[in-house]
Scaffold this active site. Structure first.
Site, PDB file in Angstrom:
ATOM      1  N   ASP A 112      25.451  -0.681  -9.596  1.00 45.09           N
ATOM      2  CA  ASP A 112      26.009  -2.035  -9.575  1.00 45.09           C
ATOM      3  C   ASP A 112      25.992  -2.571 -11.009  1.00 45.09           C
ATOM      4  OD1 ASP A 112      26.790  -4.541  -8.554  1.00 45.09           O
ATOM      5  OD2 ASP A 112      25.583  -4.216  -6.753  1.00 45.09           O
ATOM      6  N   ASP A 215      30.317  -6.255 -10.208  1.00 44.92           N
ATOM      7  CA  ASP A 215      29.945  -7.537  -9.617  1.00 44.92           C
ATOM      8  C   ASP A 215      30.854  -8.650 -10.165  1.00 44.92           C
ATOM      9  OD1 ASP A 215      27.675  -8.946  -8.101  1.00 44.92           O
ATOM     10  OD2 ASP A 215      27.629 -10.044  -9.994  1.00 44.92           O
ATOM     11  N   GLU A 296      34.320  -6.129  -7.068  1.00 48.58           N
ATOM     12  CA  GLU A 296      34.092  -7.281  -6.195  1.00 48.58           C
ATOM     13  C   GLU A 296      34.982  -8.383  -6.761  1.00 48.58           C
ATOM     14  OE1 GLU A 296      30.572 -10.198  -4.493  1.00 48.58           O
ATOM     15  OE2 GLU A 296      30.687  -9.786  -6.612  1.00 48.58           O
ATOM     16  N   HIS A 358      25.438  -7.176   1.326  1.00 51.08           N
ATOM     17  CA  HIS A 358      24.202  -7.935   1.119  1.00 51.08           C
ATOM     18  C   HIS A 358      24.435  -9.439   0.959  1.00 51.08           C
ATOM     19  CE1 HIS A 358      25.987  -7.295  -2.735  1.00 51.08           C
ATOM     20  NE2 HIS A 358      25.205  -8.213  -3.256  1.00 51.08           N
ATOM     21  N   ASP A 359      25.684  -9.880   0.986  1.00 50.25           N
ATOM     22  CA  ASP A 359      25.978 -11.314   0.859  1.00 50.25           C
ATOM     23  C   ASP A 359      26.481 -11.922   2.162  1.00 50.25           C
ATOM     24  OD1 ASP A 359      25.415 -11.462  -1.878  1.00 50.25           O
ATOM     25  OD2 ASP A 359      27.440 -10.800  -2.410  1.00 50.25           O
TER      26      ASP A 359
END
Ligand code: NOJ
Length: 573
Positions: A112, A215, A296, A358-359
């Site tokens: 990430d 990210d 993302e 994870h969000d």
């Protein structure tokens, strides 16, 4: 060759055929009894992910949420050293071992890359904030206050809560942070920043990683004039569309809590210069064979999100379209969303799909208001693994782990992380992986950092392993099937609407040699599928309904309530 491994090694495009699995390192497996997952723990579980046989899940690549040095204000998404592992997770030597052990099993590694911002404790920011004339001052975004009252430089707000500017007493200026104040934004117009981050990428590529998830990449560059964002309610023609239902909801919430106006990120996101940065990244990746990236990129406008593949396919390798994770449970809503994404993708652009991460509230729980989440979770996995694009499974999704309801006391996500006043943070989707029925679910010997979810008697690897009709065995079977059917791996996508009721979502995946149809019944009533043009002998090769055996069929086909299936249509003679 092991029966469940694709020969990906020599293929520059391995990532188009791969099934990815996202691991949130803190919650996967604890090896040293501190209640926090770590790299050694992950190594001990690699066989579960792919041991080369059909006994394992059969995934091909792992995306790791960050495990770099971090003070954990945003659990690793605030990095204090991009080139070292946080001691709580292990060491660089552990990382090397993880990479080797993963590669030995034909599992690729994706890291990430969190470079819109750093931690406020990163040495770069410590230097930058030490004085106005520090050589790294311009690595971050500093602004004077406005007027005598030193008012905020503009109206930008963070993605969590509150203004995106924090006053620094020492140097008497504001700095910008699109997330927490402990996550200052880097200045992507500074060439030294670009060089430094380029070197971070090279560091990991030289160490053998196979790709990066980028990210919030749409956030890198900001408007050079720092203009204030327009309020949420103003809708510009054709741009920044806001669903009217969302607008109404937000308006009510805002009224209720007397909140200031929300806004459209017109000037602090999606700036044209970000594309240059992504092209530079791509040039670095391309020096190394067979590397990949996934973005993302958040936005409702499919064309805007798709633009990050680059005009010449020279930016991201893959991209998510998160609108799919926000669809209501309706066949037409899912179909239109996939069609919109497909229609807007440039030629040769390869999509990525995920329903959970994870969000997000875990998908199984998002669609569970009437208690039918488990049935829908089977259909979600069917779609995820049969869409045209690379699927990303979120850890625990394969054993139908649910969002865990936590008390206020148990919450760990920082209190600043709020998307609306009553938002409880994201801990509910980050609880420990449920390996078995033990007290700590086999995750740890001690009480874990977040509590284990309920129902581990049903939702754990050990229990589902031996149940032929479990979610785990459904996912394994779908992964195996996907790898054995060229139409699913690389075929084209087209929706089927002829003879299909509004409660069903049907689509074709086809190559020159193979034609496969996926039918998903979103309702809990029987549904008939009767596309006249496909009236030939076909074969159901997979169904989410345990009672359905593989069988030859002629249309019309009756789908059972909540059933999804894959049909081999054969080829026209
Ligand atoms: C997106 C990440 O997915 C999220 O977890 C994080 O809080 C923000 N970016 C900030 O890095």
């Amino acid at each position: 060759m092991p029966d469940q491994a694709l020969q990906l090694d020599k293929d520059n495009y391995w990532w188009k055929k791969a099934v990815f699995y996202q691991i949130y390192p803190r919650s996967f497996q604890d090896s040293n009894g501190d209640g926090i997952g770590d790299l050694k723990g992950i190594i001990s579980r690699l066989d579960y992910l792919n041991d080369g046989t059909t006994n394992s899940l059969g995934i091909d690549a792992i995306w790791f949420s960050p495990f770099f040095k971090s003070p954990d204000f945003d659990y690793g998404y605030d990095v204090a050293d991009y080139c070292d592992i946080d001691p709580r997770y292990g060491t660089l030597a552990d990382f090397d071992c993880l990479r080797e052990e993963a590669h030995r099993r034909n599992i690729k590694i994706m890291l990430d890359l969190v470079v819109n911002h750093t931690s406020h404790l990163h040495p770069w920011f410590l230097e930058s904030s030490s004085s106005r004339d520090n050589p790294k001052r311009d690595w971050y975004i500093w602004k004077d206050g406005k007027g005598k009252g030193k008012k905020l430089p503009n109206n930008w707000r963070t993605h969590f809560f509150g203004p995106a500017w924090t006053w620094d007493e020492k140097t008497q200026q504001y700095y910008l942070h699109s997330f927490l104040k402990e996550q200052p934004d880097l200045n992507w117009f500074n060439s030294e920043v670009r060089e430094a981050v380029g070197n971070v990428i090279r560091f990991w590529l030289n160490r053998g990683v196979d790709g990066f998830r980028l990210d919030v990449a749409h956030h890198y560059c900001k408007d050079k004039q720092f203009r204030s964002n327009p309020p949420f309610f103003i809708r510009e023609k054709g741009k920044d569309r806001v669903k009217s239902s969302d607008r109404r909801l937000m308006a009510n919430i805002m009224k209720l809590f007397a909140l200031p106006t929300f806004q459209i990120g017109k000037y602090n996101q999606h700036q044209p210069e970000t594309h240059e940065v992504l092209r530079e990244f791509r040039q670095i990746f391309d020096v190394y064979p067979a590397k990949t990236s996934v973005g993302e990129i958040i936005g409702e406008d499919a064309a805007l999100v798709a633009s990050y593949y680059g005009k010449n396919n020279d930016e991201l390798h893959m991209n998510f379209y998160f609108e799919l994770a926000h669809c209501r449970w309706q066949a037409g809503a899912f179909r239109r969303c996939v069609e919109r994404w497909e229609r807007n993708l440039p030629n040769d652009a390869w999509p990525a799909y995920a329903f959970s991460n994870h969000d997000l509230v875990r998908a199984i729980s998002r669609y569970d208001s009437d208690g039918n989440g488990d049935k829908r979770a089977r259909l979600l996995m069917l779609m995820l693994l049969t869409f045209k694009g690379t699927p990303f499974i979120y850890y625990g999704e394969e054993i139908s782990m649910k969002e865990v309801k936590l008390s206020k006391k148990q919450l760990k996500d920082p209190p600043g992380v709020k998307w609306y006043p009553l938002h409880r943070g994201r801990d509910g989707c980050r609880t420990p992986m449920q390996w078995n029925e033990g007290a700590c679910a086999g995750f740890s010997d001690v009480s874990p950092w977040l509590p284990v979810g309920p129902e581990i008697g049903r939702r754990s690897v050990a229990v589902q392993q031996n149940d032929p009709h479990s979610q785990l065995n459904l996912v394994r079977e779908l992964i195996r099937l996907r790898k054995s059917l060229p139409a699913l791996l690389e075929g084209s996508y087209s929706s089927v609407t002829e003879g299909v009721s509004a409660d069903c979502f049907c689509y074709l995946r086809e190559t020159d040699q193979q034609k496969v149809m996926v039918c998903v019944n979103f309702s809990f009533r029987r549904q008939e599928i009767n596309p006249g043009s496909l009236n030939r002998e076909s074969k159901i090769i997979f169904s989410t309904a345990p009672e359905r055996e593989p069988q030859k069929i002629y249309f019309p086909l009756t789908l059972e309530p909540g059933e999804g299936c894959i049909i081999d249509l054969g080829m026209e003679k």
